[in-house]
Design an enzyme around this catalytic site. Structure first.
Site, mmCIF file in Angstrom:
data_model
loop_
_atom_site.group_PDB
_atom_site.id
_atom_site.type_symbol
_atom_site.label_atom_id
_atom_site.label_comp_id
_atom_site.label_asym_id
_atom_site.label_seq_id
_atom_site.Cartn_x
_atom_site.Cartn_y
_atom_site.Cartn_z
ATOM 1 N N SER A 37 0.808 -0.935 -0.371
ATOM 2 C CA SER A 37 0.525 -0.427 0.321
ATOM 3 C C SER A 37 0.780 1.347 -0.160
ATOM 4 O O SER A 37 0.596 2.114 -0.830
ATOM 5 C CB SER A 37 -1.048 -0.128 1.197
ATOM 6 O OG SER A 37 -1.351 -0.930 1.415
ATOM 7 N N SER A 75 -4.308 1.753 3.517
ATOM 8 C CA SER A 75 -3.879 0.467 3.564
ATOM 9 C C SER A 75 -4.760 -0.951 3.394
ATOM 10 O O SER A 75 -5.984 -0.284 3.380
ATOM 11 C CB SER A 75 -4.299 0.398 5.066
ATOM 12 O OG SER A 75 -4.092 -1.314 5.160
ATOM 13 N N SER A 77 -5.990 -3.918 3.156
ATOM 14 C CA SER A 77 -6.869 -4.202 4.493
ATOM 15 C C SER A 77 -7.575 -3.533 5.206
ATOM 16 O O SER A 77 -8.582 -3.678 6.375
ATOM 17 C CB SER A 77 -5.651 -4.722 5.277
ATOM 18 O OG SER A 77 -4.836 -4.053 6.235
ATOM 19 N N THR A 80 -3.573 -1.665 8.699
ATOM 20 C CA THR A 80 -2.265 -1.880 9.553
ATOM 21 C C THR A 80 -1.536 -0.990 10.522
ATOM 22 O O THR A 80 -2.298 0.682 10.531
ATOM 23 C CB THR A 80 -1.644 -1.588 8.245
ATOM 24 O OG1 THR A 80 -1.535 -2.679 7.516
ATOM 25 C CG2 THR A 80 0.028 -1.463 8.661
ATOM 26 N N ARG A 124 -0.568 -6.030 -2.349
ATOM 27 C CA ARG A 124 0.445 -5.389 -3.877
ATOM 28 C C ARG A 124 -0.005 -5.091 -5.509
ATOM 29 O O ARG A 124 0.491 -4.939 -5.821
ATOM 30 C CB ARG A 124 1.522 -6.007 -3.886
ATOM 31 C CG ARG A 124 1.646 -7.720 -3.870
ATOM 32 C CD ARG A 124 2.933 -8.159 -3.482
ATOM 33 N NE ARG A 124 2.928 -9.678 -3.416
ATOM 34 C CZ ARG A 124 2.232 -10.587 -2.852
ATOM 35 N NH1 ARG A 124 1.495 -10.005 -1.561
ATOM 36 N NH2 ARG A 124 2.626 -11.540 -3.088
ATOM 37 N N GLU A 198 8.212 -10.227 -2.495
ATOM 38 C CA GLU A 198 6.777 -10.689 -1.815
ATOM 39 C C GLU A 198 7.000 -12.029 -3.043
ATOM 40 O O GLU A 198 6.535 -13.087 -2.149
ATOM 41 C CB GLU A 198 5.425 -9.801 -1.526
ATOM 42 C CG GLU A 198 6.116 -9.109 -0.488
ATOM 43 C CD GLU A 198 5.191 -7.990 -0.551
ATOM 44 O OE1 GLU A 198 4.097 -9.037 0.692
ATOM 45 O OE2 GLU A 198 4.850 -6.595 -1.078
ATOM 46 N N HIS A 214 26.858 8.141 -8.121
ATOM 47 C CA HIS A 214 26.684 8.686 -7.448
ATOM 48 C C HIS A 214 27.765 7.603 -6.174
ATOM 49 O O HIS A 214 27.989 8.108 -5.143
ATOM 50 C CB HIS A 214 26.602 10.082 -6.515
ATOM 51 C CG HIS A 214 26.496 11.300 -7.712
ATOM 52 N ND1 HIS A 214 27.165 11.932 -7.915
ATOM 53 C CD2 HIS A 214 25.847 11.209 -8.670
ATOM 54 C CE1 HIS A 214 26.937 13.151 -9.196
ATOM 55 N NE2 HIS A 214 25.516 11.920 -9.406
ATOM 56 N N LYS A 302 2.984 -9.821 12.134
ATOM 57 C CA LYS A 302 2.634 -8.885 12.311
ATOM 58 C C LYS A 302 1.369 -8.892 13.342
ATOM 59 O O LYS A 302 0.787 -8.577 14.527
ATOM 60 C CB LYS A 302 1.341 -8.836 10.836
ATOM 61 C CG LYS A 302 1.861 -7.834 10.082
ATOM 62 C CD LYS A 302 0.197 -7.457 9.262
ATOM 63 C CE LYS A 302 1.118 -6.714 8.009
ATOM 64 N NZ LYS A 302 0.424 -6.501 6.942
HETATM 65 C C1 F6R Z 1 1.108 -7.955 1.392
HETATM 66 C C2 F6R Z 1 1.420 -7.011 1.540
HETATM 67 C C3 F6R Z 1 2.023 -6.057 2.253
HETATM 68 C C4 F6R Z 1 1.302 -4.777 2.628
HETATM 69 C C5 F6R Z 1 1.353 -4.482 3.847
HETATM 70 C C6 F6R Z 1 0.738 -3.458 4.467
HETATM 71 O O1 F6R Z 1 0.503 -8.424 0.105
HETATM 72 O O2 F6R Z 1 1.662 -6.273 -0.288
HETATM 73 O O3 F6R Z 1 3.049 -5.541 1.837
HETATM 74 O O4 F6R Z 1 1.017 -4.142 1.998
HETATM 75 O O5 F6R Z 1 2.027 -5.170 4.421
HETATM 76 O O6 F6R Z 1 -0.780 -4.146 4.494
HETATM 77 P P1 F6R Z 1 -1.449 -2.554 3.909
HETATM 78 O O7 F6R Z 1 -1.405 -3.208 2.563
HETATM 79 O O8 F6R Z 1 -3.348 -4.168 4.163
HETATM 80 O O9 F6R Z 1 -1.908 -1.941 4.876
#
Ligand code: F6R
Length: 305
Positions: A37, A75, A77, A80, A124, A198, A214, A302
């Site tokens: 994100s 975000s 989800s 985060t 992503r 990833e 540089h 997480k």
């Molecule tokens: C998982 C991914 C991670 C999430 C990251 C933040 O596919 O790409 O890099 O994007 O952990 O989570 P979100 O995007 O839900 O805020």
């Protein structure tokens, strides 16, 4: 859904009509977001030059947050931790807060929520949904650009032989992907690095011209195990960058694998290059026998926090 199918969904996303509403006058933009994100903030900050943009990819927020700040929390989800904390601080400071998410805690937080209509993608893979509201909201695209972006993205799929061939050369020799970009696509080089991490589960590296002239330039000539790198360079239209690339290659005796853009508009070229990296990293993951969708350890981490 098979991951290649999920990647192919980008062509629909560039048609997404979500749009950041800046509301009142603002002096600066602050964007919070992590990982898949967070990348949209990086991309936006490279192409938007009208007002200062600050990115947050952690817990601390800049002291200059104020009522004059347009704050965007991105975000997928909506859950985060770092992004939620930053959005809370922005609310306390009186910023106009816009959130972009598919739901979660940020789903109904702030002054405007841009709701991503699907919550079944990897964050992503939702890059179009999260980037288009910036492009639309800040007038960085028109209808013709969107049409062209859709067309060039559609021209790529997992059968693309060029992506496959690059992935094959990386996997056959167990090379480390090194991605070099240049303005206005340095952030796309970073996106490729994170997609290699990833999707293919490999450590990758990125930098950009002219900055790498540089520092990296010395290492390109003399680093350890130089032949273990697979160096990809986004071809550039700018004369001065083209010249730098050619001289760097000659002086350091380094072979660069050029990646050509497709499209005329900034939006088309941007999304094309993003998508190219999606398939390249996807193929590398498949060739390595790893599951491109597996982000178990990121999720475990997480939970453990
Ligand atoms: C998982 C991914 C991670 C999430 C990251 C933040 O596919 O790409 O890099 O994007 O952990 O989570 P979100 O995007 O839900 O805020």
């Amino acid at each position: 859904m098979e991951f290649a199918e999920e990647l192919g969904f980008l062509k629909e996303q560039v048609l997404f009509k979500g749009k950041i509403d800046a509301g009142r006058r603002f002096r600066n933009v602050v964007i919070a977001g992590m990982g898949g994100s967070g990348i949209v903030g990086k991309i936006f900050s490279e192409i938007y030059t009208e007002k200062p943009v600050t990115l947050i990819d952690g817990y601390s927020v800049p002291a200059h947050l104020s009522r004059d700040t347009l704050f965007v929390a991105v975000s997928y989800s909506g859950n985060t931790e770092e992004t939620i904390k930053a959005a809370e601080r922005a609310m306390q400071k009186g910023c106009r807060v816009v959130t972009i998410s598919s739901g979660g805690e940020l789903g109904d937080y702030g002054d405007q929520n841009i709701h991503i209509p699907r919550s079944d993608l990897q964050p992503r893979s939702a890059i179009g949904y999260m980037l288009m509201p910036f492009m639309e909201g800040f007038g960085l695209v028109d209808a013709a650009d969107i049409k062209e972006a859709h067309k060039v993205v559609e021209s790529l799929d997992h059968n693309n032989q060029e992506c496959f061939a690059h992935a094959k050369r990386i996997s056959r020799n167990k090379k480390i992907p090194v991605v070099y970009g240049a303005y206005p696509f340095s952030s796309v080089a970073y996106r490729w690095k994170t997609q290699f991490n990833e999707n293919a589960k490999v450590i990758a590296y990125c930098s950009s011209f002219p900055e790498l002239n540089h520092n990296d330039t010395m290492a390109l000539a003399e680093t350890y195990r130089k032949d273990e790198f697979y160096i990809m360079v986004f071809d550039s239209d700018r004369k001065e960058i083209k010249k730098r690339i050619a001289i760097t290659s000659r002086l350091t005796q380094t072979k660069f694998n050029f990646i050509e853009f497709k499209g005329k508009s900034l939006a088309a070229r941007l999304f094309y290059m993003i998508h190219y990296g999606d398939y390249l990293s996807y193929h590398l993951g498949k060739m390595r026998g790893v599951d491109p969708t597996d982000v178990r350890l990121i999720e475990e981490l997480k939970k453990a926090l």
